[in-house]
Design a protein around this motif. Structure first.
Motif, PDB file in Angstrom:
ATOM      1  N   GLU A   1     -26.122 -11.119 -57.193  1.00 37.44           N
ATOM      2  CA  GLU A   1     -26.853 -11.837 -56.132  1.00 37.44           C
ATOM      3  C   GLU A   1     -26.997 -10.932 -54.897  1.00 37.44           C
TER       4      GLU A   1
ATOM      5  N   TRP B   1     -29.296 -13.844 -52.879  1.00 37.75           N
ATOM      6  CA  TRP B   1     -28.600 -14.823 -52.027  1.00 37.75           C
ATOM      7  C   TRP B   1     -29.585 -15.410 -51.023  1.00 37.75           C
ATOM      8  N   LYS B   2     -30.377 -14.514 -50.396  1.00 39.41           N
ATOM      9  CA  LYS B   2     -31.278 -14.986 -49.340  1.00 39.41           C
ATOM     10  C   LYS B   2     -32.335 -15.929 -49.909  1.00 39.41           C
TER      11      LYS B   2
ATOM     12  N   VAL C   1     -32.098 -17.922 -52.489  1.00 37.67           N
ATOM     13  CA  VAL C   1     -31.492 -19.223 -52.779  1.00 37.67           C
ATOM     14  C   VAL C   1     -31.149 -19.957 -51.487  1.00 37.67           C
ATOM     15  N   LEU C   2     -30.518 -19.249 -50.556  1.00 33.64           N
ATOM     16  CA  LEU C   2     -30.005 -19.934 -49.366  1.00 33.64           C
ATOM     17  C   LEU C   2     -31.111 -20.354 -48.399  1.00 33.64           C
ATOM     18  N   THR C   3     -32.245 -19.639 -48.408  1.00 32.33           N
ATOM     19  CA  THR C   3     -33.327 -20.071 -47.519  1.00 32.33           C
ATOM     20  C   THR C   3     -33.974 -21.363 -48.001  1.00 32.33           C
TER      21      THR C   3
ATOM     22  N   GLY D   1     -32.275 -23.982 -48.571  1.00 35.39           N
ATOM     23  CA  GLY D   1     -31.570 -25.112 -47.976  1.00 35.39           C
ATOM     24  C   GLY D   1     -30.152 -25.392 -48.404  1.00 35.39           C
ATOM     25  N   PRO D   2     -29.744 -25.081 -49.663  1.00 35.54           N
ATOM     26  CA  PRO D   2     -28.367 -25.436 -50.012  1.00 35.54           C
ATOM     27  C   PRO D   2     -27.377 -24.613 -49.192  1.00 35.54           C
TER      28      PRO D   2
ATOM     29  N   ARG E   1     -24.026 -22.423 -48.319  1.00 34.11           N
ATOM     30  CA  ARG E   1     -23.376 -21.328 -49.049  1.00 34.11           C
ATOM     31  C   ARG E   1     -22.273 -21.868 -49.956  1.00 34.11           C
TER      32      ARG E   1
ATOM     33  N   VAL F   1     -23.604 -23.618 -53.095  1.00 32.28           N
ATOM     34  CA  VAL F   1     -24.051 -22.666 -54.121  1.00 32.28           C
ATOM     35  C   VAL F   1     -22.837 -21.996 -54.773  1.00 32.28           C
TER      36      VAL F   1
ATOM     37  N   ARG G   1     -18.559 -17.647 -46.683  1.00 34.63           N
ATOM     38  CA  ARG G   1     -19.008 -18.579 -45.640  1.00 34.63           C
ATOM     39  C   ARG G   1     -19.156 -17.873 -44.292  1.00 34.63           C
ATOM     40  N   ARG G   2     -18.281 -16.915 -44.047  1.00 36.25           N
ATOM     41  CA  ARG G   2     -18.211 -16.299 -42.726  1.00 36.25           C
ATOM     42  C   ARG G   2     -19.200 -15.146 -42.543  1.00 36.25           C
TER      43      ARG G   2
ATOM     44  N   ASP H   1     -22.346 -12.454 -42.760  1.00 34.40           N
ATOM     45  CA  ASP H   1     -23.806 -12.481 -42.764  1.00 34.40           C
ATOM     46  C   ASP H   1     -24.323 -12.114 -44.145  1.00 34.40           C
ATOM     47  N   ILE H   2     -25.440 -12.696 -44.507  1.00 36.09           N
ATOM     48  CA  ILE H   2     -26.153 -12.291 -45.723  1.00 36.09           C
ATOM     49  C   ILE H   2     -27.197 -11.266 -45.283  1.00 36.09           C
ATOM     50  N   LEU H   3     -26.903 -10.006 -45.543  1.00 34.37           N
ATOM     51  CA  LEU H   3     -27.776  -8.928 -45.047  1.00 34.37           C
ATOM     52  C   LEU H   3     -28.815  -8.546 -46.079  1.00 34.37           C
TER      53      LEU H   3
ATOM     54  N   ARG I   1     -33.723 -13.976 -39.908  1.00 33.29           N
ATOM     55  CA  ARG I   1     -32.511 -14.290 -40.677  1.00 33.29           C
ATOM     56  C   ARG I   1     -31.604 -15.243 -39.896  1.00 33.29           C
TER      57      ARG I   1
ATOM     58  N   LEU J   1     -32.829 -18.761 -40.155  1.00 38.43           N
ATOM     59  CA  LEU J   1     -32.579 -19.400 -41.453  1.00 38.43           C
ATOM     60  C   LEU J   1     -31.093 -19.506 -41.785  1.00 38.43           C
TER      61      LEU J   1
ATOM     62  N   LEU K   1     -28.981 -17.104 -42.314  1.00 38.03           N
ATOM     63  CA  LEU K   1     -28.433 -16.031 -43.144  1.00 38.03           C
ATOM     64  C   LEU K   1     -27.550 -15.108 -42.317  1.00 38.03           C
ATOM     65  N   VAL K   2     -27.919 -14.928 -41.069  1.00 40.60           N
ATOM     66  CA  VAL K   2     -27.136 -14.107 -40.146  1.00 40.60           C
ATOM     67  C   VAL K   2     -26.671 -15.015 -39.015  1.00 40.60           C
ATOM     68  N   ARG K   3     -25.401 -14.901 -38.679  1.00 37.49           N
ATOM     69  CA  ARG K   3     -24.863 -15.771 -37.627  1.00 37.49           C
ATOM     70  C   ARG K   3     -25.051 -15.100 -36.266  1.00 37.49           C
TER      71      ARG K   3
ATOM     72  N   GLY L   1     -30.211 -24.284 -41.927  1.00 38.66           N
ATOM     73  CA  GLY L   1     -29.491 -24.572 -43.168  1.00 38.66           C
ATOM     74  C   GLY L   1     -29.469 -26.035 -43.537  1.00 38.66           C
TER      75      GLY L   1
ATOM     76  N   GLN M   1     -32.212 -28.047 -43.153  1.00 40.66           N
ATOM     77  CA  GLN M   1     -33.594 -28.480 -43.084  1.00 40.66           C
ATOM     78  C   GLN M   1     -34.164 -28.821 -44.452  1.00 40.66           C
TER      79      GLN M   1
ATOM     80  N   LEU N   1     -34.732 -22.010 -58.694  1.00 40.48           N
ATOM     81  CA  LEU N   1     -34.762 -22.282 -57.251  1.00 40.48           C
ATOM     82  C   LEU N   1     -35.039 -23.751 -56.965  1.00 40.48           C
TER      83      LEU N   1
ATOM     84  N   HIS O   1     -31.794 -25.505 -57.239  1.00 41.80           N
ATOM     85  CA  HIS O   1     -30.984 -25.268 -56.032  1.00 41.80           C
ATOM     86  C   HIS O   1     -31.503 -26.100 -54.862  1.00 41.80           C
TER      87      HIS O   1
ATOM     88  N   LYS P   1     -40.706 -26.410 -51.459  1.00 43.14           N
ATOM     89  CA  LYS P   1     -40.265 -27.669 -50.848  1.00 43.14           C
ATOM     90  C   LYS P   1     -41.382 -28.355 -50.060  1.00 43.14           C
TER      91      LYS P   1
END
Lengths: 273, 296
Positions: free
Chosen positions: A89, A95-96, A98-100, A102-103, A105, A108, A268-269, A271-273, B47, B50, B52-54, B68, B70, B95, B98, B142
């Motif tokens: 992934e 990862w990005k 799937v995660l964009t 909505g579910p 982390r 998943v 969880r902590r 970043d998904i880069l 990112r 969305l 992905l990056v905090r 996250g 939405q 997808l 998911h 979606k």
């Protein structure tokens, strides 16, 4: 949540590499547990396992024979399974994707773990089924008893095998999360499982007392002790009754939980880069 | 409620600020262009939008809720990424599971991006353009009310780029809010209602395309040129007159064209050309970023 589980199961089932891993595991398991020992028995060439003879290959020994490879070489295959499932992934940057959608982390991740747990169970079941078939053939050809262990023993063996298999799979998962990829996670996981564990057990533990004691808290030796408690022969690499079966099961379960929690916290902590 | 609102959004990597104190508002139903040189912080911002990056600091709200959570946001970030051993259709099926989307939606979005005919092929065998279209299909799974697209025309041939622009415009017309990051200024100029320019992690300008371009100039070709220039400076002030390419560029609106023409003719100047010159977004962009296309 169920959607994440079915999505992950779909990915596991559709990925050719996973079927190859299962095929390799079955071939290796049958080869070293039945085919080669039986060939040795037939040719009368002896060898380190000659004293086991036919008695070690009949259906009554199914539980010990089926879980014997899990502490080391079949465990290595399960580490690969875990690393591929999660590390890819990162490698494919999915990862990005799937995660964009909505579910969360953790949802998943939980789906992935549930799917891998099912895969680990199927893996161990396949070992039992293949072993049962091989032992039945040998017993039939050699006119040996064809009775299988009791249902209770089979269930215990299956459960313990699943526990060990899940623990190694989770080891692969946490390595992939920590190292965010496949290559390094795979390399380090296999070095630990195939080299470091053996060096500790064969070289360091006999020389240094505290290492010998520390081994009793490591995942591999405890997996080996659990297999030994289920009847696996100590001739198998990694199988050694270092501690009792219950303690071994507890330690393996703790490692399983520890790997899963560590993976969740880091995933969880970060970043998904 | 605004679909995207960021307040003081900041992302720091060690000493480097990738995004700094970014206040961004994207209004409902608009197509918003997010421009900036490479490395300016566009993708990091997307990112963060969305989840992905905090963020190091600041807040992001999408339709009033944190990232996250939405139900109706779609995104394509930094190129498409899929499972190479699965077909395009199977990738979308995974997808959809998911995302909790019905499987029948897969064929709808495949049709929308014109990929139905090749949906059974392995993703690994797709061309770059097909991968990009599959990425857009995933973003549409979606049926989003907010779509975030990072360089959506990357890898597309001219026809594919035109299709993509049409699709973005159509989505915008249908009430979908679209945030498009792009380095293709002409593309942004064609499809976006408003534009934000990010440079070195900061939002340096925001407005409509017309606002960013500024007013049109007047272009004059006349003889003798020196007399024409002198007369124009008298009339408009020296700072509004620039000699260029054998003529004059006058920084005034088209409404003064008649007055300028009369003045030049009265001064004995022969005017052979007098027309408005639209500044394009590229000029405005380079002025804002000092001509940089990469931020080191």
């Amino acid at each position: 949540m169920w959607g994440n589980v079915t999505a992950e199961l779909f990915k596991l089932v559709k990925r050719p590499a996973n079927w190859l891993l299962l095929a390799v595991a079955l071939v290796l398991g049958l080869l070293f547990t039945y085919v080669i020992p039986y060939a040795g028995y037939r040719s009368g060439t002896g060898g380190p396992t000659a004293d086991r003879g036919l008695a070690a290959m009949i259906p009554a020994q199914l539980v010990g024979n089926s879980v014997a490879g899990l502490p080391v070489f079949l465990g290595a295959i399960l580490v690969i399974l875990g690393v591929l499932a999660v590390g890819s992934e990162y490698g494919w940057d999915t990862w990005k994707t799937v995660l964009t959608l909505g579910p969360s982390r953790l949802a998943v991740y939980a789906g992935k773990l549930a799917a891998l747990a099912v895969a680990a169970l199927a893996f161990v079941l396949a070992l039992f089924v293949a072993g049962a078939a091989a032992s039945l053939i040998i017993a039939a050809v050699e006119d040996q008893p064809m009775a299988f262990p009791s249902i209770g023993d089979l269930a215990t063996g299956l459960g313990a095998g699943w526990l060990i298999a899940a623990m190694w799979t989770a080891f692969g998962v946490v390595l992939a999360v920590l190292l965010r990829g496949v290559a390094l996670a795979l390399g380090l996981g296999l070095v630990w499982l195939l080299a470091v564990q053996n060096l500790l057990a064969g070289l360091a533990a006999p020389l240094v007392d505290w290492i010998a004691q520390a081994q009793k808290g490591l995942p591999g030796p405890n997996a080996g002790a659990l297999a030994a408690a289920l009847g696996s022969t100590p001739d198998t690499p990694g199988v050694d009754a270092l501690v009792g079966g219950s303690q071994a099961a507890l330690v393996v379960a703790l490692y399983l939980a520890g790997f899963l929690v560590a993976g969740a916290l880091v995933l969880r902590r970060r970043d998904i880069l | 409620m605004e679909p995207i609102v960021t307040k003081g959004l900041t992302k720091r990597y060690g000493e480097l600020f990738a995004v700094q104190n970014l206040d961004l508002t994207v209004r409902a139903g608009e197509v918003y262009g997010f421009l900036g040189p490479n490395g300016a912080g566009k993708t990091t911002t997307l990112r963060m939008l969305l989840g992905l990056v905090r963020p190091t600091a600041g807040t992001v709200l999408l339709n009033g809720r944190p990232p996250g959570s939405q139900p109706s946001v779609g995104a394509l970030i930094e190129g498409p990424a899929f499972y190479p051993y699965l077909s395009g259709r199977d990738n979308l099926r995974v997808l959809a599971r998911h995302a909790g989307v019905a499987a029948r939606r897969v064929d709808v979005v495949l049709e929308m991006v014109d990929l139905s005919g090749r949906a059974g092929d392995k993703y690994a065998k797709y061309s770059l353009g097909m991968k990009q279209r599959l990425g857009v299909a995933a973003a549409l799974l979606k049926d989003p009310r907010l779509l975030i697209l990072d360089e959506p025309t990357n890898g597309l041939d001219p026809a594919g780029m035109a299709d993509m622009r049409t699709m973005v415009r159509r989505l915008g017309a249908a009430g979908c809010t679209v945030l498009v990051s792009s380095h293709l200024l002409g593309e942004v100029q064609q499809i976006c209602d408003r534009v934000g320019v990010i440079f070195r992690g900061r939002l340096v300008r925001e407005g409509t395309v017309a606002e960013l371009r500024g007013g049109a100039d007047l272009r004059v070709v006349a003889a003798p040129l020196d007399r024409a220039a002198a007369r124009a400076r008298e009339l408009l002030g020296a700072e509004a007159v620039t000699l260029a390419d054998g003529g004059l560029n006058l920084a005034v609106g088209a409404d003064r064209a008649g007055e300028i023409n009369t003045s030049l003719v009265t001064a004995g100047v022969t005017v052979s050309e007098l027309r408005t010159v639209e500044r394009d977004l590229e000029q405005a962009f380079f002025e804002l970023t000092g001509g940089e296309t990469d931020v080191g």
